[in-house]
Design a protein around this motif. Structure first.
Motif, PDB file in Angstrom:
ATOM      1  N   LEU A 124       6.721  10.765  -6.726  1.00 26.59           N
ATOM      2  CA  LEU A 124       5.565  10.822  -5.848  1.00 26.59           C
ATOM      3  C   LEU A 124       4.497  11.744  -6.443  1.00 26.59           C
ATOM      4  CD1 LEU A 124       4.122  10.177  -3.197  1.00 26.59           C
ATOM      5  CD2 LEU A 124       5.382  12.078  -2.123  1.00 26.59           C
ATOM      6  N   GLU A 125       4.926  12.874  -7.017  1.00 23.83           N
ATOM      7  CA  GLU A 125       3.977  13.805  -7.638  1.00 23.83           C
ATOM      8  C   GLU A 125       3.286  13.156  -8.838  1.00 23.83           C
ATOM      9  OE1 GLU A 125       3.807  18.262  -9.712  1.00 23.83           O
ATOM     10  OE2 GLU A 125       5.739  17.298  -9.293  1.00 23.83           O
ATOM     11  N   ASP A 126       4.055  12.393  -9.626  1.00 25.28           N
ATOM     12  CA  ASP A 126       3.471  11.693 -10.773  1.00 25.28           C
ATOM     13  C   ASP A 126       2.381  10.723 -10.312  1.00 25.28           C
ATOM     14  OD1 ASP A 126       5.082  12.888 -12.743  1.00 25.28           O
ATOM     15  OD2 ASP A 126       6.715  11.488 -12.325  1.00 25.28           O
ATOM     16  N   HIS A 127       2.661   9.959  -9.264  1.00 28.73           N
ATOM     17  CA  HIS A 127       1.678   9.002  -8.732  1.00 28.73           C
ATOM     18  C   HIS A 127       0.418   9.732  -8.261  1.00 28.73           C
ATOM     19  CE1 HIS A 127       3.733   5.174  -8.959  1.00 28.73           C
ATOM     20  NE2 HIS A 127       4.855   5.730  -8.486  1.00 28.73           N
ATOM     21  N   GLU A 128       0.598  10.873  -7.633  1.00 24.81           N
ATOM     22  CA  GLU A 128      -0.557  11.635  -7.149  1.00 24.81           C
ATOM     23  C   GLU A 128      -1.412  12.133  -8.310  1.00 24.81           C
ATOM     24  OE1 GLU A 128       1.263  14.645  -4.805  1.00 24.81           O
ATOM     25  OE2 GLU A 128       1.421  13.393  -2.990  1.00 24.81           O
ATOM     26  N   ILE A 129      -0.764  12.555  -9.376  1.00 23.33           N
ATOM     27  CA  ILE A 129      -1.501  13.045 -10.548  1.00 23.33           C
ATOM     28  C   ILE A 129      -2.260  11.894 -11.216  1.00 23.33           C
ATOM     29  CG2 ILE A 129      -1.222  14.006 -12.873  1.00 23.33           C
ATOM     30  CD1 ILE A 129       1.073  15.715 -11.730  1.00 23.33           C
ATOM     31  N   VAL A 130      -1.639  10.732 -11.281  1.00 21.19           N
ATOM     32  CA  VAL A 130      -2.302   9.552 -11.853  1.00 21.19           C
ATOM     33  C   VAL A 130      -3.530   9.186 -11.025  1.00 21.19           C
ATOM     34  CG1 VAL A 130      -2.077   7.062 -12.245  1.00 21.19           C
ATOM     35  CG2 VAL A 130      -0.263   8.623 -13.003  1.00 21.19           C
ATOM     36  N   GLU A 131      -3.383   9.195  -9.706  1.00 24.61           N
ATOM     37  CA  GLU A 131      -4.518   8.859  -8.834  1.00 24.61           C
ATOM     38  C   GLU A 131      -5.652   9.876  -8.994  1.00 24.61           C
ATOM     39  OE1 GLU A 131      -5.014   6.186  -7.020  1.00 24.61           O
ATOM     40  OE2 GLU A 131      -3.068   5.350  -7.585  1.00 24.61           O
ATOM     41  N   LYS A 132      -5.298  11.128  -9.145  1.00 25.99           N
ATOM     42  CA  LYS A 132      -6.322  12.157  -9.326  1.00 25.99           C
ATOM     43  C   LYS A 132      -7.051  11.974 -10.657  1.00 25.99           C
ATOM     44  CE  LYS A 132      -7.144  17.157  -9.093  1.00 25.99           C
ATOM     45  NZ  LYS A 132      -8.062  17.195 -10.227  1.00 25.99           N
ATOM     46  N   ALA A 133      -6.306  11.624 -11.704  1.00 26.46           N
ATOM     47  CA  ALA A 133      -6.924  11.396 -13.011  1.00 26.46           C
ATOM     48  C   ALA A 133      -7.899  10.227 -12.954  1.00 26.46           C
ATOM     49  CB  ALA A 133      -5.846  11.138 -14.060  1.00 26.46           C
ATOM     50  N   LEU A 134      -7.535   9.174 -12.235  1.00 26.93           N
ATOM     51  CA  LEU A 134      -8.435   8.030 -12.051  1.00 26.93           C
ATOM     52  C   LEU A 134      -9.682   8.456 -11.289  1.00 26.93           C
ATOM     53  CD1 LEU A 134      -5.742   5.355 -11.123  1.00 26.93           C
ATOM     54  CD2 LEU A 134      -7.263   5.235 -13.123  1.00 26.93           C
ATOM     55  N   SER A 135      -9.482   9.275 -10.270  1.00 25.02           N
ATOM     56  CA  SER A 135     -10.607   9.738  -9.459  1.00 25.02           C
ATOM     57  C   SER A 135     -11.526  10.663 -10.255  1.00 25.02           C
ATOM     58  CB  SER A 135     -10.087  10.462  -8.209  1.00 25.02           C
ATOM     59  OG  SER A 135     -11.149  11.006  -7.466  1.00 25.02           O
ATOM     60  N   ASP A 136     -10.924  11.581 -11.021  1.00 23.18           N
ATOM     61  CA  ASP A 136     -11.712  12.552 -11.786  1.00 23.18           C
ATOM     62  C   ASP A 136     -12.583  11.880 -12.839  1.00 23.18           C
ATOM     63  OD1 ASP A 136     -10.685  14.630 -10.330  1.00 23.18           O
ATOM     64  OD2 ASP A 136      -9.179  15.198 -11.817  1.00 23.18           O
ATOM     65  N   THR A 137     -12.132  10.747 -13.349  1.00 25.78           N
ATOM     66  CA  THR A 137     -12.906  10.017 -14.349  1.00 25.78           C
ATOM     67  C   THR A 137     -13.738   8.892 -13.726  1.00 25.78           C
ATOM     68  OG1 THR A 137     -10.919   8.706 -14.794  1.00 25.78           O
ATOM     69  CG2 THR A 137     -11.397  10.510 -16.306  1.00 25.78           C
ATOM     70  N   LYS A 138     -13.690   8.811 -12.400  1.00 24.40           N
ATOM     71  CA  LYS A 138     -14.515   7.859 -11.626  1.00 24.40           C
ATOM     72  C   LYS A 138     -14.205   6.401 -11.983  1.00 24.40           C
ATOM     73  CE  LYS A 138     -18.285  11.260 -11.433  1.00 24.40           C
ATOM     74  NZ  LYS A 138     -17.606  12.296 -12.204  1.00 24.40           N
ATOM     75  N   ILE A 139     -12.916   6.099 -12.189  1.00 32.38           N
ATOM     76  CA  ILE A 139     -12.544   4.716 -12.519  1.00 32.38           C
ATOM     77  C   ILE A 139     -11.439   4.196 -11.605  1.00 32.38           C
ATOM     78  CG2 ILE A 139     -13.279   4.823 -14.944  1.00 32.38           C
ATOM     79  CD1 ILE A 139     -10.283   5.232 -15.648  1.00 32.38           C
ATOM     80  N   THR A 140     -11.300   4.772 -10.414  1.00 32.04           N
ATOM     81  CA  THR A 140     -10.281   4.282  -9.479  1.00 32.04           C
ATOM     82  C   THR A 140     -10.460   2.791  -9.218  1.00 32.04           C
ATOM     83  OG1 THR A 140     -10.146   6.460  -8.420  1.00 32.04           O
ATOM     84  CG2 THR A 140      -9.302   4.581  -7.175  1.00 32.04           C
ATOM     85  N   TYR A 141     -11.700   2.346  -9.181  1.00 36.64           N
ATOM     86  CA  TYR A 141     -11.998   0.930  -8.898  1.00 36.64           C
ATOM     87  C   TYR A 141     -11.494  -0.006 -10.011  1.00 36.64           C
ATOM     88  CZ  TYR A 141     -15.884   1.134 -12.252  1.00 36.64           C
ATOM     89  OH  TYR A 141     -16.637   1.266 -13.387  1.00 36.64           O
ATOM     90  N   LEU A 142     -11.147   0.562 -11.168  1.00 33.30           N
ATOM     91  CA  LEU A 142     -10.663  -0.253 -12.290  1.00 33.30           C
ATOM     92  C   LEU A 142      -9.138  -0.265 -12.379  1.00 33.30           C
ATOM     93  CD1 LEU A 142     -13.101   0.922 -15.124  1.00 33.30           C
ATOM     94  CD2 LEU A 142     -13.163  -1.264 -13.914  1.00 33.30           C
ATOM     95  N   LYS A 143      -8.451   0.351 -11.455  1.00 23.84           N
ATOM     96  CA  LYS A 143      -7.013   0.570 -11.574  1.00 23.84           C
ATOM     97  C   LYS A 143      -6.232  -0.707 -11.883  1.00 23.84           C
ATOM     98  CE  LYS A 143      -3.028   2.478  -9.098  1.00 23.84           C
ATOM     99  NZ  LYS A 143      -2.541   3.113  -7.852  1.00 23.84           N
ATOM    100  N   GLU A 144      -6.573  -1.810 -11.250  1.00 24.86           N
ATOM    101  CA  GLU A 144      -5.820  -3.055 -11.433  1.00 24.86           C
ATOM    102  C   GLU A 144      -6.419  -3.963 -12.502  1.00 24.86           C
ATOM    103  OE1 GLU A 144      -2.995  -3.257 -10.017  1.00 24.86           O
ATOM    104  OE2 GLU A 144      -3.325  -1.449  -8.831  1.00 24.86           O
ATOM    105  N   GLU A 145      -7.500  -3.532 -13.145  1.00 26.02           N
ATOM    106  CA  GLU A 145      -8.133  -4.348 -14.184  1.00 26.02           C
ATOM    107  C   GLU A 145      -7.340  -4.247 -15.485  1.00 26.02           C
ATOM    108  OE1 GLU A 145     -10.744  -6.323 -13.842  1.00 26.02           O
ATOM    109  OE2 GLU A 145     -11.033  -5.785 -11.726  1.00 26.02           O
ATOM    110  N   ARG A 146      -7.326  -5.341 -16.226  1.00 25.66           N
ATOM    111  CA  ARG A 146      -6.631  -5.337 -17.514  1.00 25.66           C
ATOM    112  C   ARG A 146      -7.539  -4.752 -18.599  1.00 25.66           C
ATOM    113  NH1 ARG A 146      -1.987  -7.738 -16.686  1.00 25.66           N
ATOM    114  NH2 ARG A 146      -1.802  -9.274 -15.026  1.00 25.66           N
ATOM    115  N   LEU A 147      -6.916  -4.095 -19.572  1.00 26.01           N
ATOM    116  CA  LEU A 147      -7.695  -3.423 -20.617  1.00 26.01           C
ATOM    117  C   LEU A 147      -8.548  -4.399 -21.410  1.00 26.01           C
ATOM    118  CD1 LEU A 147      -5.014  -0.918 -21.981  1.00 26.01           C
ATOM    119  CD2 LEU A 147      -6.877  -0.461 -20.385  1.00 26.01           C
ATOM    120  N   SER A 148      -8.081  -5.627 -21.536  1.00 27.01           N
ATOM    121  CA  SER A 148      -8.825  -6.633 -22.300  1.00 27.01           C
ATOM    122  C   SER A 148     -10.056  -7.135 -21.555  1.00 27.01           C
ATOM    123  CB  SER A 148      -7.917  -7.822 -22.634  1.00 27.01           C
ATOM    124  OG  SER A 148      -7.421  -8.421 -21.439  1.00 27.01           O
TER     125      SER A 148
END
Length: 326
Positions: A124-148
């Motif tokens: 659960l802590e790992d998931h929270e840290i991942v979500e924070k990293a997405l938020s800090d870089t302002k890319i939460t909206y891209l979470k489900e997008e593929r890198l390609s």
């Protein structure tokens, strides 16, 4: 007004680095002295082949210094095993290779690998840290997008988010703005500055992008062949002339008043009157066109842009230059 007390995250003293090839020692860098400060964005600049990659490898514990000390949190780098270093130093390489069908969220979650053990299962802590990293870089909206399916700039932000998820005190990025357009280069460097300031990380960026580094970095490390590493504030390096060590020969120099590197153009006999900024660009265009002398004085007006001459008035540089050839 009080200021934050500087915390030294990484320090090198009298450092010499090199390699052994076929039993021959080859020294790449010698007598390096530097400090990487928490809460600051530091840019490492220098020509290709000068040893920037060698210095980064030493910081990552991949090569051992021949002389001097390299300390992390006041302890020798060599005293940390690679797994512990991975928890303290996060790295973003120039051209990382990841499957195109991997999502942004999956990529960022890889930053937790040093903590998850063999199973790779996120707590659960790992998931929270991942979500924070997405938020800090302002890319939460891209979470489900593929890198390609995302842009180069978005992919670079995802790489930075992965490094943030690693939760180290130091972030090292190798040419993070390479191949990006102007706007994305500014966005990435501004983002890294915000991360350094807001999260008290020590951020080290290897870059050739001097103009944007000047706008965003708190400190420069300058490396050049045959000279010691110079570490100081960019503004100090400009004022004392050390910034010119980045430039080969006498063909180029840093223009103190304009804040940029410029070619050293020949002395000219151009007689141009008008606002300083407009005159500068008219002179630059003329000198590029091989015109260093005007027979008669001309005047430049700014609104609307007009060049007044004895032959008449011109509303563009092209028409003015063509009139000189006729």
């Amino acid at each position: 007004m009080s200021t934050r007390k500087a915390h030294i995250a990484l320090e090198g003293k009298g450092l010499s680095l090199g390699y052994v090839h076929q039993k021959q020692r080859k020294e790449i860098l010698s007598d390096l002295n530097f400090q990487l400060i928490s809460g600051e964005l530091t840019c490492l600049l220098g020509p290709n082949g000068v040893g920037k990659s060698t210095l980064i490898k030493a910081i990552l514990g991949q090569i051992t210094p021949w002389k001097g000390t390299l300390s992390l949190e006041n302890q020798p780098i060599s005293s940390f095993d690679l797994k512990t270093l991975a928890k303290k130093i996060a790295v973003v390489l120039t051209d990382p290779v990841f499957p195109g069908n991997m999502t942004v969220g999956q990529l960022v979650a890889l930053g937790r690998t040093p903590y998850t053990g063999w199973s790779g299962k996120l707590s659960l802590e790992d998931h929270e840290i991942v979500e924070k990293a997405l938020s800090d870089t302002k890319i939460t909206y891209l979470k489900e997008e593929r890198l390609s399916e995302i842009s180069d700039g978005q992919r670079q932000k995802a790489m930075i988010a992965r490094a943030l998820a690693q939760d180290g005190d130091i972030l090292i990025l190798d040419e993070p703005t390479a191949h990006l357009d102007l706007v994305n280069r500014f966005e990435i460097m501004t983002l890294l500055r915000e991360i350094a300031k807001n999260q008290d990380h020590a951020v080290l960026v290897v870059t050739h992008d001097l103009d944007i580094a000047l706008e965003t970095a708190d400190r420069f490390w300058l490396l050049n062949c045959g000279t010691p590493l110079i570490a100081d504030r960019p503004e100090s390096l400009i004022l004392n002339g050390s910034i010119n060590q980045l430039l080969p020969g006498e063909k180029y120099a840093f223009n103190l008043s304009r804040g940029k590197v410029e070619a050293q153009l020949l002395e000219n006999q151009l007689k141009i009157k008008g606002p300083k900024e407009q005159v500068f660009w008219v002179e630059k265009a003329l000198l590029k066109a091989g015109i260093s002398r005007l027979e008669h004085e001309v005047s430049v007006l700014s609104e609307p842009f007009t060049i007044q001459t004895e032959k008449g008035n011109f509303s563009s540089l092209d028409s003015f230059i063509q009139s000189l050839d006729s």
